[in-house]
Design a protein around this motif. Structure first.
Motif, short mmCIF file in Angstrom:
data_model
loop_
_atom_site.label_atom_id
_atom_site.label_comp_id
_atom_site.label_asym_id
_atom_site.label_seq_id
_atom_site.Cartn_x
_atom_site.Cartn_y
_atom_site.Cartn_z
N VAL A 266 68.06 -20.41 65.24
CA VAL A 266 67.92 -19.88 66.59
C VAL A 266 69.19 -20.11 67.40
CG1 VAL A 266 66.69 -20.21 68.76
CG2 VAL A 266 65.43 -19.98 66.62
N ALA A 267 69.88 -21.21 67.15
CA ALA A 267 71.16 -21.44 67.82
C ALA A 267 72.13 -20.32 67.50
CB ALA A 267 71.74 -22.79 67.39
N GLY A 268 72.13 -19.86 66.25
CA GLY A 268 72.98 -18.73 65.87
C GLY A 268 72.58 -17.46 66.60
N ILE A 269 71.28 -17.19 66.68
CA ILE A 269 70.81 -16.00 67.39
C ILE A 269 71.19 -16.06 68.86
CG2 ILE A 269 68.73 -14.78 68.15
CD1 ILE A 269 67.43 -15.55 65.51
N MET A 270 70.98 -17.21 69.48
CA MET A 270 71.27 -17.35 70.90
C MET A 270 72.76 -17.23 71.19
SD MET A 270 68.51 -20.37 71.79
CE MET A 270 68.82 -20.41 73.56
N ALA A 271 73.59 -17.80 70.31
CA ALA A 271 75.03 -17.70 70.49
C ALA A 271 75.49 -16.25 70.38
CB ALA A 271 75.75 -18.57 69.45
N GLY A 272 74.96 -15.54 69.38
CA GLY A 272 75.32 -14.14 69.23
C GLY A 272 74.85 -13.29 70.41
N ALA A 273 73.64 -13.57 70.91
CA ALA A 273 73.11 -12.83 72.05
C ALA A 273 73.95 -13.09 73.30
CB ALA A 273 71.66 -13.22 72.29
N TRP A 274 74.33 -14.35 73.50
CA TRP A 274 75.19 -14.67 74.65
C TRP A 274 76.51 -13.92 74.55
CZ3 TRP A 274 80.06 -16.93 74.77
CH2 TRP A 274 80.54 -17.27 76.06
N LEU A 275 77.11 -13.90 73.37
CA LEU A 275 78.38 -13.20 73.18
C LEU A 275 78.21 -11.71 73.38
CD1 LEU A 275 81.35 -13.36 72.44
CD2 LEU A 275 80.70 -13.29 70.02
N SER A 276 77.08 -11.15 72.91
CA SER A 276 76.83 -9.72 73.10
C SER A 276 76.76 -9.37 74.59
CB SER A 276 75.53 -9.32 72.40
OG SER A 276 75.23 -7.97 72.63
N GLY A 277 76.09 -10.22 75.37
CA GLY A 277 76.02 -9.99 76.80
C GLY A 277 77.38 -10.06 77.46
N ARG A 278 78.23 -10.97 77.00
CA ARG A 278 79.58 -11.09 77.56
C ARG A 278 80.45 -9.89 77.21
NH1 ARG A 278 80.70 -14.33 81.52
NH2 ARG A 278 82.83 -14.62 80.75
N LEU A 279 80.19 -9.31 76.04
CA LEU A 279 81.00 -8.18 75.58
C LEU A 279 80.55 -6.85 76.16
CD1 LEU A 279 81.44 -9.09 71.79
CD2 LEU A 279 83.11 -9.35 73.64
N ALA A 280 79.35 -6.80 76.74
CA ALA A 280 78.83 -5.54 77.30
C ALA A 280 79.78 -4.99 78.36
CB ALA A 280 77.45 -5.77 77.89
N GLY A 281 80.24 -3.77 78.17
CA GLY A 281 81.17 -3.15 79.10
C GLY A 281 82.61 -3.53 78.88
N SER A 329 72.63 -10.95 65.67
CA SER A 329 72.29 -10.84 67.09
C SER A 329 73.42 -10.20 67.90
CB SER A 329 71.93 -12.21 67.68
OG SER A 329 73.00 -13.10 67.60
N LEU A 330 74.62 -10.13 67.35
CA LEU A 330 75.69 -9.35 67.98
C LEU A 330 75.38 -7.86 67.91
CD1 LEU A 330 79.17 -10.86 66.97
CD2 LEU A 330 78.37 -10.35 69.28
N THR A 331 74.78 -7.45 66.82
CA THR A 331 74.51 -6.02 66.62
C THR A 331 73.19 -5.57 67.24
OG1 THR A 331 73.32 -6.30 64.50
CG2 THR A 331 75.73 -6.17 64.41
N ALA A 332 72.20 -6.45 67.33
CA ALA A 332 70.84 -6.04 67.67
C ALA A 332 70.71 -5.34 69.04
CB ALA A 332 69.90 -7.23 67.60
N PRO A 333 71.26 -5.89 70.14
CA PRO A 333 71.09 -5.19 71.43
C PRO A 333 71.71 -3.81 71.44
CG PRO A 333 71.80 -7.46 71.77
CD PRO A 333 71.96 -7.18 70.31
N VAL A 334 72.88 -3.67 70.81
CA VAL A 334 73.57 -2.37 70.80
C VAL A 334 72.76 -1.35 70.01
CG1 VAL A 334 75.68 -1.16 70.17
CG2 VAL A 334 75.80 -3.51 71.01
N ILE A 335 72.29 -1.73 68.83
CA ILE A 335 71.52 -0.80 68.01
C ILE A 335 70.20 -0.43 68.70
CG2 ILE A 335 70.19 -0.61 65.88
CD1 ILE A 335 72.44 -1.98 64.42
#
Length: 403
Positions: A266-281, A329-335
């Motif tokens: 879950v730490a991996g998922i949360m880290a990737g999700a946080w990074l995805s949010g930072r990369l948005a835009g 989790s880096l890919t999931a929100p975008v897809i």
């Protein structure tokens, strides 16, 4: 039908508060899976079920989850988001009580199926709510926040399950699930907004529903995007499904020590999700997806090599799953946003079909792949790499069309 959505100001609180609310809504699914895994052997001994029969309680739940997910979104498109959420939380509470009272494997299988039929509404409808309320970049940020908060559930669930099993027996796990869903129903009744205006709801009639489903499943782009998100997910999820064998048999961990695996994943998922949010835009969707898939590829290949060369050990066997989870989790929100935008007037239906197909893949992995692969750590690593390869191939076909 109009394709516009309400402005983000229709949610009058902070975005993180909405993300936390929706994460709680989506937590029912992982709690229904992860909480009872530490008690697998104890449940089997208590009701006279074999390990294979206990594995089928998981596969049955996932199959029912997949089937009903096909309809949660369509119902939410017709009757609104709130009613679908509240009704299904109530049904899940009743099914959980039925599991707690089960005295044989047949009854447990039926109650697990009923849990599966109701558990997916939160995940499906929450995706539609986010896209109802926010434009793409803000929606990606909110989805990333949801993933961060939501990530707590898979980490906490097995610890809670192990403690409840040790303290009060296996039925206490299901009574806990019943109480959790009842509490969530009250919270959602008080706080969850209705994000779909009445004038944007779709008629609940067979012909329009079939037409909408048909348009989605006939779209190669839609199906490839769903596969690109759903199949690689199983590269890490199969380790969750095989947790009793992977952690207990291959790594020699006690049920109360399963927490460390789930916490690291879950730490991996949360880290990737946080990074995805930072990369948005800040990073184009194509580049972010390439980054996530590249990380998963490197980790999957390294995991196979390590497992073929070394004996499995807790010191190193868990970390590849953690890093793979970060990439996914880096890919999931975008897809997910790409999938929802394939049907702007049927976002609930698109979320339903995505969740249903993804759950069908999960059920297939639980029923067929995991029993074959869990006999060795190397088998699990190879199955994980194969799942990634299928998703990567799907993405490679559609990737050139993503802007």
């Amino acid at each position: 039908m109009p394709t516009t959505h309400p402005a983000p100001t229709d949610w009058r609180g902070r975005r993180w508060a909405l993300a936390l609310l929706l994460a709680g809504l989506g937590s029912i699914g992982p709690f229904a899976v992860d909480t009872y895994l530490p008690a697998f052997e104890g449940i089997g001994a208590a009701i006279g079920a074999t390990p294979v029969q206990m594995q089928q309680t998981l596969a049955t739940y996932l199959a029912a989850f997949a089937v009903m997910n096909l309809f949660h979104g369509a119902l939410a498109d017709s009757f609104g988001r709130r009613p679908v959420v509240l009704v299904n939380l109530g049904l899940f509470a009743l099914a959980s009580a039925g599991c707690a009272l089960a005295q044989d494997i047949g009854t447990l299988l039926v109650m697990r199926a009923l849990q599966g039929l109701s558990a997916g509404a939160g995940m499906v409808v929450s995706r539609a709510i986010i896209r109802d309320l926010f434009a793409p970049q803000d929606a990606q940020r909110v989805m990333s926040q949801v993933t961060i908060f939501f990530g707590v559930a898979p980490a906490v669930a097995p610890l809670v399950g192990g403690l409840l099993f040790a303290a009060a027996g296996w039925s206490a796990i299901f009574w806990f699930l019943a109480a959790l869903s009842a509490a969530l129903a009250l919270l959602m009744w008080a706080r969850l907004p209705e994000s779909l205006p009445v004038d944007q709801r779709q008629p609940f009639a067979v012909a329009p529903l079939l037409e909408g489903y048909g348009a989605l499943v006939r779209s190669p782009r839609f199906l490839l995007l769903v596969l690109a998100g759903a199949v690689p997910f199983n590269g890490m999820f199969l380790y969750v499904l095989a947790a009793p064998a992977f952690l207990g048999t291959h790594l020699g961990l006690a049920p109360t020590e399963f927490f460390w695996f789930f916490a690291a994943s879950v730490a991996g998922i949360m880290a990737g999700a946080w990074l995805s949010g930072r990369l948005a835009g800040r990073m184009p969707p194509r580049a972010q997806l390439r980054l996530g898939f590249a990380l998963m590829t490197v980790v999957a290949l390294a995991n196979v090599a390590l497992n073929l060369a070394l004996e499995p050990h807790p010191a190193w066997s868990i970390w590849p799953v953690t890093l793979y989870a970060l990439g996914w989790s880096l890919t999931a929100p975008v897809i997910t946003l790409l999938v929802l935008d394939q049907a702007p007037t049927r976002r609930g239906m698109a979320a339903s079909v995505q969740a249903s197909l993804g759950s069908a893949v999960n059920a297939l992995v639980a029923a067929v792949v995991v029993p074959l692969a869990m006999t060795s750590a190397a088998g699990l690593a190879l199955a994980s790499a194969a799942a990634l390869a299928i998703g990567l191939a799907a993405w490679a076909v559609v990737e050139r069309r993503v802007t």
